[in-house]
Design a protein around this motif. Structure first.
Motif, PDB file in Angstrom:
ATOM      1  N   ILE A   1       0.866  -1.184   0.000  1.00 21.80           N
ATOM      2  CA  ILE A   1       0.000   0.000   0.000  1.00 21.80           C
ATOM      3  C   ILE A   1       0.904   1.237   0.000  1.00 21.80           C
ATOM      4  N   ASP A   2       0.857   2.008  -1.083  1.00 23.77           N
ATOM      5  CA  ASP A   2       1.626   3.255  -1.155  1.00 23.77           C
ATOM      6  C   ASP A   2       0.789   4.357  -0.492  1.00 23.77           C
ATOM      7  N   ILE A   3       1.300   4.859   0.614  1.00 18.18           N
ATOM      8  CA  ILE A   3       0.545   5.863   1.371  1.00 18.18           C
ATOM      9  C   ILE A   3       1.096   7.246   1.053  1.00 18.18           C
ATOM     10  N   GLU A   4       0.324   8.026   0.337  1.00 18.82           N
ATOM     11  CA  GLU A   4       0.763   9.384   0.001  1.00 18.82           C
ATOM     12  C   GLU A   4       0.084  10.389   0.924  1.00 18.82           C
ATOM     13  N   GLY A   5       0.852  11.398   1.335  1.00 20.11           N
ATOM     14  CA  GLY A   5       0.261  12.461   2.147  1.00 20.11           C
ATOM     15  C   GLY A   5       0.331  12.165   3.627  1.00 20.11           C
ATOM     16  N   GLU A   6      -0.826  12.057   4.261  1.00 21.11           N
ATOM     17  CA  GLU A   6      -0.817  11.955   5.715  1.00 21.11           C
ATOM     18  C   GLU A   6      -1.508  10.702   6.239  1.00 21.11           C
ATOM     19  N   VAL A   7      -1.079  10.296   7.407  1.00 17.36           N
ATOM     20  CA  VAL A   7      -1.764   9.233   8.145  1.00 17.36           C
ATOM     21  C   VAL A   7      -2.354   9.894   9.389  1.00 17.36           C
ATOM     22  N   SER A   8      -3.607  10.232   9.271  1.00 18.24           N
ATOM     23  CA  SER A   8      -4.328  10.900  10.356  1.00 18.24           C
ATOM     24  C   SER A   8      -5.767  10.408  10.294  1.00 18.24           C
ATOM     25  N   SER A   9      -6.643  10.998  11.082  1.00 19.52           N
ATOM     26  CA  SER A   9      -8.041  10.554  11.066  1.00 19.52           C
ATOM     27  C   SER A   9      -8.660  10.734   9.682  1.00 19.52           C
ATOM     28  N   PHE A  10      -8.134  11.699   8.909  1.00 23.50           N
ATOM     29  CA  PHE A  10      -8.666  11.918   7.563  1.00 23.50           C
ATOM     30  C   PHE A  10      -8.397  10.732   6.636  1.00 23.50           C
ATOM     31  N   ALA A  11      -7.395   9.932   6.961  1.00 21.19           N
ATOM     32  CA  ALA A  11      -6.984   8.837   6.076  1.00 21.19           C
ATOM     33  C   ALA A  11      -7.673   7.519   6.421  1.00 21.19           C
ATOM     34  N   GLU A  12      -8.532   7.521   7.435  1.00 17.76           N
ATOM     35  CA  GLU A  12      -9.071   6.252   7.935  1.00 17.76           C
ATOM     36  C   GLU A  12      -9.794   5.441   6.861  1.00 17.76           C
ATOM     37  N   ASP A  13     -10.772   6.046   6.206  1.00 21.94           N
ATOM     38  CA  ASP A  13     -11.556   5.290   5.220  1.00 21.94           C
ATOM     39  C   ASP A  13     -10.669   4.775   4.093  1.00 21.94           C
ATOM     40  N   GLU A  14      -9.780   5.653   3.635  1.00 22.13           N
ATOM     41  CA  GLU A  14      -8.925   5.302   2.507  1.00 22.13           C
ATOM     42  C   GLU A  14      -7.971   4.159   2.875  1.00 22.13           C
ATOM     43  N   LEU A  15      -7.410   4.233   4.067  1.00 24.94           N
ATOM     44  CA  LEU A  15      -6.460   3.200   4.480  1.00 24.94           C
ATOM     45  C   LEU A  15      -7.157   1.856   4.694  1.00 24.94           C
ATOM     46  N   MET A  16      -8.323   1.896   5.303  1.00 23.53           N
ATOM     47  CA  MET A  16      -9.052   0.642   5.538  1.00 23.53           C
ATOM     48  C   MET A  16      -9.488   0.017   4.210  1.00 23.53           C
TER      49      MET A  16
END
Lengths: 111, 159
Positions: free
Chosen positions: A13-28
């Motif tokens: 999984i290439d994670i661009e930008g930030e890992v914060s609460s905003f990324a929850e849906d996208e990361l899951m």
């Protein structure tokens, strides 16, 4: 976030930008995609991640819980020195193996 | 010496605006990359705490940030308008308890702050909560910041 099936047993999984609460849906969602072909190891690529906050660490813990339940492994690479230290501080590095680059992570995933 | 003073509206995500402003303000100090990253993580967590818990994410309530240099101490003061008890509570999160479902996966903010700066001071009064992050600069190369040339910003410099 982009999900790649790097080898039959490992997805990245290439994670661009930030890992914060905003990324929850996208990361899951990315995790679901990454495991759709039954990859035993999911590798998080932080090379293009510029911000991880406490909510993001909580998110990684949630991901770990999910991976543990499914008997999958989480690996990581591409962390800056600062975030590597935060992984050590939080002991995340004991549960998510951290590598210097994708090749090392894939080699470990194959073993 | 005040390096900068500003406020941001209390919306989640605005902690990153504060981090950028603080990074600009401390740039002349020549902190190492690691030390600056640590400071900015602490600032981000303190401002996020002020936004989410102190001000209940009400955009009309400002979260204040003031950066001062006092001798060899760099002090970042973060304020909110919250009433009531402390919004900063000491805790030592346990990853394995979290993985076992015995603790919530969250709750890392204060733990991070405490490990990123040399000193953390918390004050609560009828006007709100104040968190002071202190970084001692003795071990850092100091590039001779000039007070007249670098005093910027104002108390009500709202974003």
């Amino acid at each position: 976030m982009i999900t790649r099936q790097a080898t039959p047993g490992a997805a990245v999984i290439d994670i661009e930008g930030e890992v914060s609460s905003f990324a929850e849906d996208e990361l899951m969602t990315a995790y679901t995609e990454a495991t759709s072909e039954d990859a035993r190891t999911v590798i998080l690529n932080f090379t293009k991640t510029d911000y991880i906050n406490s909510s993001g660490i909580g998110l990684l813990v949630t991901l770990l819980i999910r991976a543990n339940r499914q008997e999958r492994r989480l690996f990581a690479y591409g962390l800056t020195e600062h975030y590597r230290r935060i992984f050590e501080l939080t002991r995340l590095n004991e549960a998510i193996r951290v590598f210097d680059d994708e090749l090392d992570a894939l080699a470990a995933a194959a073993s | 010496l005040t390096l900068t003073a500003f406020t941001v509206p209390s919306l989640p995500g605005n902690e990153r605006l504060a981090m950028v402003r603080v990074a600009e303000a401390v740039e002349p100090l020549g902190l190492s990359t690691l030390r600056q990253d640590q400071l900015l993580t602490a600032v981000g967590e303190a401002v996020l705490n002020a936004i989410e818990h102190g001000n209940d994410a009400r955009a009309e309530l400002p979260a204040g940030v003031k950066v001062t240099l006092s001798g060899c101490a760099l002090v970042v003061r973060v304020t909110d308008q919250g009433k009531g008890g402390a919004v900063i509570r000491h805790s030592t999160p346990d990853l394995y308890a979290k993985l076992a479902g015995e603790e919530t996966p969250r709750g890392w903010g204060l733990f991070l702050i405490e490990h990123m700066v040399d000193e953390l001071r918390v004050n609560n009064d009828e006007c709100g909560h104040t968190v002071e992050l202190v970084l001692y600069l003795q071990t850092e190369p100091h590039r001779g910041i000039q007070p007249q040339a670098t005093a910027v910003g104002g108390e009500n410099d709202t974003e």
